[in-house]
Structures are given as structure tokens and as C-alpha cells.
Design a protein around this motif. Sequence first.
Motif, mmCIF file in Angstrom:
data_model
loop_
_atom_site.group_PDB
_atom_site.id
_atom_site.type_symbol
_atom_site.label_atom_id
_atom_site.label_comp_id
_atom_site.label_asym_id
_atom_site.label_seq_id
_atom_site.Cartn_x
_atom_site.Cartn_y
_atom_site.Cartn_z
ATOM 1 N N ARG A 159 0.836 -1.213 0.000
ATOM 2 C CA ARG A 159 0.000 0.000 0.000
ATOM 3 C C ARG A 159 0.866 1.257 0.000
ATOM 4 N N MET A 160 2.020 1.158 0.656
ATOM 5 C CA MET A 160 2.951 2.290 0.692
ATOM 6 C C MET A 160 3.465 2.599 -0.714
ATOM 7 N N ASP A 161 3.731 1.548 -1.493
ATOM 8 C CA ASP A 161 4.234 1.731 -2.855
ATOM 9 C C ASP A 161 3.183 2.411 -3.739
ATOM 10 N N VAL A 162 1.923 1.983 -3.561
ATOM 11 C CA VAL A 162 0.825 2.584 -4.342
ATOM 12 C C VAL A 162 0.696 4.067 -4.007
ATOM 13 N N LEU A 163 0.733 4.391 -2.714
ATOM 14 C CA LEU A 163 0.603 5.791 -2.285
ATOM 15 C C LEU A 163 1.797 6.627 -2.744
ATOM 16 N N SER A 164 2.964 6.024 -2.784
ATOM 17 C CA SER A 164 4.160 6.742 -3.245
ATOM 18 C C SER A 164 4.055 7.107 -4.726
ATOM 19 N N GLU A 165 3.491 6.181 -5.504
ATOM 20 C CA GLU A 165 3.268 6.481 -6.933
ATOM 21 C C GLU A 165 2.251 7.607 -7.086
ATOM 22 N N MET A 166 1.280 7.611 -6.196
ATOM 23 C CA MET A 166 0.205 8.606 -6.244
ATOM 24 C C MET A 166 0.708 10.010 -5.877
ATOM 25 N N TYR A 167 1.562 10.075 -4.840
ATOM 26 C CA TYR A 167 1.966 11.372 -4.281
ATOM 27 C C TYR A 167 3.401 11.794 -4.615
ATOM 28 N N ASN A 168 4.237 10.830 -5.057
ATOM 29 C CA ASN A 168 5.645 11.124 -5.313
ATOM 30 C C ASN A 168 6.261 11.934 -4.158
ATOM 31 N N PRO A 169 6.249 11.390 -2.947
ATOM 32 C CA PRO A 169 6.636 12.173 -1.762
ATOM 33 C C PRO A 169 8.147 12.363 -1.627
ATOM 34 N N GLU A 170 8.519 13.387 -0.827
ATOM 35 C CA GLU A 170 9.938 13.612 -0.526
ATOM 36 C C GLU A 170 10.472 12.487 0.363
ATOM 37 N N LYS A 171 9.602 11.985 1.269
ATOM 38 C CA LYS A 171 10.030 10.933 2.199
ATOM 39 C C LYS A 171 9.085 9.741 2.153
ATOM 40 N N TYR A 172 9.658 8.554 2.378
ATOM 41 C CA TYR A 172 8.901 7.292 2.380
ATOM 42 C C TYR A 172 9.309 6.579 3.669
ATOM 43 N N THR A 173 8.404 6.524 4.648
ATOM 44 C CA THR A 173 8.774 5.995 5.959
ATOM 45 C C THR A 173 7.921 4.785 6.319
ATOM 46 N N GLN A 174 8.553 3.610 6.299
ATOM 47 C CA GLN A 174 7.841 2.376 6.645
ATOM 48 C C GLN A 174 7.714 2.238 8.167
ATOM 49 N N ALA A 175 6.739 1.438 8.579
ATOM 50 C CA ALA A 175 6.730 0.980 9.972
ATOM 51 C C ALA A 175 7.929 0.046 10.110
ATOM 52 N N VAL A 176 8.446 -0.122 11.320
ATOM 53 C CA VAL A 176 9.613 -0.991 11.478
ATOM 54 C C VAL A 176 9.357 -2.083 12.511
#
Length: 364
Positions: free
Chosen positions: A48-65
Motif C-alpha cells: 500500500r505504501m508503494d501505491v501511495l508513493s506512486e500517487m503522491y511522489n513524496p519527498e520521504k517514504y517511511t515504513q513501519a519498522v
Amino acid sequence: MKMGIVGLPNVGKSTLFNAITKAGAESANYPFCTIEPNVGVVGVPDYRMDVLSEMYNPEKYTQAVVEFVDIAGLVRGASKGEGLGNKFLSHIREVDAIIHVVRCFEDPDVVHVDGSVDPMRDIETINFELIFADIETVEKRIDKATKMLKGDKKFQIEIDALNKIKTVLEAGKPARSVELSEAEEELLKDMSLLTAKPVLYAANVAENELASDGAGNVYLESLRALAEKEGSEVLPVSAKIEEEISQLDAEDKELFLEEFGITESGLDRLVKKSYKLLGLISYLTAGPKEVRAWTIKRGTKAPQAAGKIHSDFERGFIRAEVVAFSDLQSCGTMAAAKEKGLVRSEGKEYVMQDGDVVVFRFNV
């Protein structure tokens, strides 16, 4: 989320840890190669993070750890100082749950510390060491509470609960099998009993058994029966396959998994099982500055979820603007989701759902 990986020497524990964390803990065909606990912090895989990143092209991508702690091989008598002794039991106290790696494969080239493969015996060995350590902890706490009893009668509730736990432990059962009232649980929650922690059994199977989920493996069948009785989870993995996967890039990894007839790596499945075991979910925040996943307990309400981001968000909570990830994905943009009425305004009593994409409104 902090997971402790335990298991007897030479069951594949450190190999699995190395593979899923790429942290490079030493792995060797003899006991006690892990002298200090090794820690690896891994981003939680979430498409889901990858889909949202394609949608928003964000400066930062921060996963849960998730933090994995490789705890050195325990042996019979560890609670009494055998092998590397009970200092390793103290490392287990700090984790949220235990991943117990159990050997469910035959291989004459890999020695077994007890001379033969027997998952039930191996589990019993580890469990007894944890139980013995817990009995010692409980007895010390009973002594302390008994001394305090003269000044405060609330300690009687604690003593009764401790004796209930002690009886179960002495019968060879884990503390997690004891039913306690809310008041008793509250009094004892700081004890960090080892056998009170939830357990996920990672069944290390041969490479050719992974695609079939270990079907026909008698060791795995007996392990599943035990886990069902305990209310634990079982995950068949192949430490060897995971080791190979960890050295591949994304494209090769996909082809490799396909070749073995599996769709997800052990890490992906391990994280999913761990979340389920601990009752955790993720909600998402997304925008041009950052796409991020936040881990919360299932059942968390919106203000407390907002507090994970910042205490001001919880203190000044007004509302949460929420859209389900699947709705946002199908609409393509937040604006389109709003037009279709799929973005909801939720108040303080809203219980967060896995995959909610949220904007919190607050005022302080």
C-alpha cells in the motif's frame, strides 16, 4: 514491535535472522556462535505504501519498522547457568513476542545439539528453561509482596495471582495459559514473565517442502497440533531459501520465488504473522512531503492513533478525515474519493481500521 528469535543451537535461527535483517550475525555449524544478541531493524513490507508513493511522489517514504533480536542458542540447564547461562533469558524479557525457530528437516551434515531431530523435545527444552526462570521470578515477587502485606492489603490480590501463576508453571505450562482478572493483570504487567509472551513457531523446513506449506512433514504436523492447543501461530520457512533471497535484487527475487512456487518471502509472511499475533494494524498518512505507515493496536480510537504522530494531535483532536486504502486506490486521487463521498469525517469514538488513510484535524 520487538521480536526475540530463540531456538536451540543449529536449528537455523541465526541463518534466518541474517536473511531477514541482512545484519550479518555470525552463523556456524556449532553451538554458541552468537555470543551477544544481534539486533536488526527491518522496514515492514507493505504494498500500500508503494501505491501511495506512486500517487503522491513524496519527498520521504517511511515504513513501519520491526526490530528482530537474535538471542543466543539456549540449551538444557540454561536457567541454572548451563551453556551461556541465564543472561540470555534477560534479553527475552525485553521483547514483545518470541519467534521460536524449530528444526523440522533432516540433514546429516548439520549436527543437532541433542543428536537427533525432534521438534517436540526441542520446544520442551526451551520452554522448561523459560518456565524455570519464571518460577524464580514469581517466587521472589511472592516474598516481596508478603513482606508488604502488613502495610497494604492490596498485596493479597497480587499474592493470590502469583500463586495461581506458580501452580500453572510448576505443572509445566506457560504463564500465558493462566486466566487473570483485569485487576490482577494490571498488578503483574511489569513482571515481563518470559512464558507470558505470545509465541510464533518458525518451522524450518527443507527447501522442497516450502511450496506445499510443509504438507506431509510429520514434524510440522505435530508442531501445528501443539500450537493450536497453545493458541500460538506456526509459519513454515526455509532458512536456506531466505538466505538466498536476501542476496538478490527485487527483480531476481520475484523470479526466484516463482521458481520455488511461493508468492511471498519469509520476511513478508513473518511480519504478517507477527502483527496478527500481537493484535497490530497499520494506518497510513500520505502527501507530497511524506508517505508513512503507523503501527497501532487493533481497537485503537482515532485520538490515540493521532497521538502516535504527536501528543498535540491527540490533545487537540477535532476530527479524522478517513478513506479506506482500497477506495483511494480505485479512485486514483483523494479529490476523486471526496467527490464520490468516500472520505468520511470521524470523531473521537472512531475505531481505526487496518489500511485507513487519514488526515487528522487538531487545534491546540
